[in-house]
Scaffold this active site. Structure first.
Site, PDB file in Angstrom:
ATOM      1  N   ASP A  10      36.604  26.801  39.591  1.00  0.00           N
ATOM      2  CA  ASP A  10      35.594  26.000  39.929  1.00  0.00           C
ATOM      3  C   ASP A  10      34.261  26.963  40.357  1.00  0.00           C
ATOM      4  O   ASP A  10      33.374  26.456  41.281  1.00  0.00           O
ATOM      5  CB  ASP A  10      35.868  25.227  41.040  1.00  0.00           C
ATOM      6  CG  ASP A  10      36.991  24.263  40.658  1.00  0.00           C
ATOM      7  OD1 ASP A  10      37.331  24.406  39.605  1.00  0.00           O
ATOM      8  OD2 ASP A  10      37.216  23.334  41.626  1.00  0.00           O
ATOM      9  N   LYS A  99      39.537  19.269  35.667  1.00  0.00           N
ATOM     10  CA  LYS A  99      40.519  18.576  36.349  1.00  0.00           C
ATOM     11  C   LYS A  99      39.704  17.563  37.173  1.00  0.00           C
ATOM     12  O   LYS A  99      38.264  17.607  37.355  1.00  0.00           O
ATOM     13  CB  LYS A  99      41.275  19.488  37.483  1.00  0.00           C
ATOM     14  CG  LYS A  99      40.233  20.172  38.353  1.00  0.00           C
ATOM     15  CD  LYS A  99      40.906  21.500  39.079  1.00  0.00           C
ATOM     16  CE  LYS A  99      40.041  22.249  39.879  1.00  0.00           C
ATOM     17  NZ  LYS A  99      39.286  21.448  40.835  1.00  0.00           N
ATOM     18  N   CYS A 141      40.017  24.367  46.592  1.00  0.00           N
ATOM     19  CA  CYS A 141      40.514  24.357  45.335  1.00  0.00           C
ATOM     20  C   CYS A 141      41.218  25.786  45.114  1.00  0.00           C
ATOM     21  O   CYS A 141      42.169  25.882  44.106  1.00  0.00           O
ATOM     22  CB  CYS A 141      39.528  24.162  44.242  1.00  0.00           C
ATOM     23  SG  CYS A 141      39.234  22.226  44.318  1.00  0.00           S
TER      24      CYS A 141
END
Length: 196
Positions: A10, A99, A141
């Protein structure tokens, strides 16, 4: 011989300074990850990126977020801030996983690539047995991706100088949780091929 993958979690403008959920130090993490990956690309059998790519993630988005289970709108699929950070333009990842289209999507293992392959299958198909996890945010994350990797049997390491938490307190909590689950916390200055 162990085959190691680098999982870049990310690293998107949405999680950097000026983004919807900006993490302090996010832009520096992006630059440092790009430098590290460029320098050490030959040490990895596979380089994977993950991205929050929210279409309709339900309760994950809220007008009154609690910043625990609900958040301001971020990482909207197709938006400029959901793309990979410009610092990663030359990364040349082998696999891009998206995702959270219709759920929270905290872990890279919740996502799939454009061919519909889940991250765990991509890693197994490439013969990967060890992973280094970097990116944003360490307390969320990155942590969930690392915990899932360890739980799935991958020798898992988080390169702590190539990530940043939402807050120092949450970062410390995440590192404690990861270490308890058998995730190795290391520096990118160490040798990724060193014996475990």
């Amino acid at each position: 011989m162990s085959t190691r993958a680098l999982i870049v979690v990310d690293v998107q403008p949405t999680f950097c300074e000026g983004g919807e959920l900006g993490v302090e130090g996010g832009n520096q993490v992006a630059a440092d990850v790009a430098t590290y990956a460029g320098t050490h690309r030959d040490r990895y059998g596979l380089v994977v990126t993950t991205q929050d790519w929210h279409v309709d993630p339900g309760e994950h988005f809220s007008d009154r977020p609690d910043f625990v289970t609900s958040w301001p709108v971020h990482g909207v699929a197709g938006s400029p801030n959901a793309r990979l950070h410009p610092a990663l333009a030359d990364l040349a990842a082998d696999v891009a996983v998206k995702k959270g289209q219709y759920d929270h999507g905290y872990s890279g293992f919740d996502g799939a690539d454009d061919e519909g392959r889940r991250l765990v299958d991509v890693l197994h198909q490439a013969g990967v047995d060890a992973v280094d996890v970097v990116g944003l945010a360490e307390s969320h994350c990155v942590k969930h991706t690392a915990l899932d990797a360890a739980g799935l049997g991958f020798a898992t390491r988080v390169l702590t100088d190539l990530t940043a938490p939402v807050s120092p307190e949450l970062g410390e909590q995440a590192r404690t949780e990861m270490a308890a689950a058998g995730v190795e916390l290391a520096s990118s200055g160490g040798d990724p091929l060193a014996p475990r």
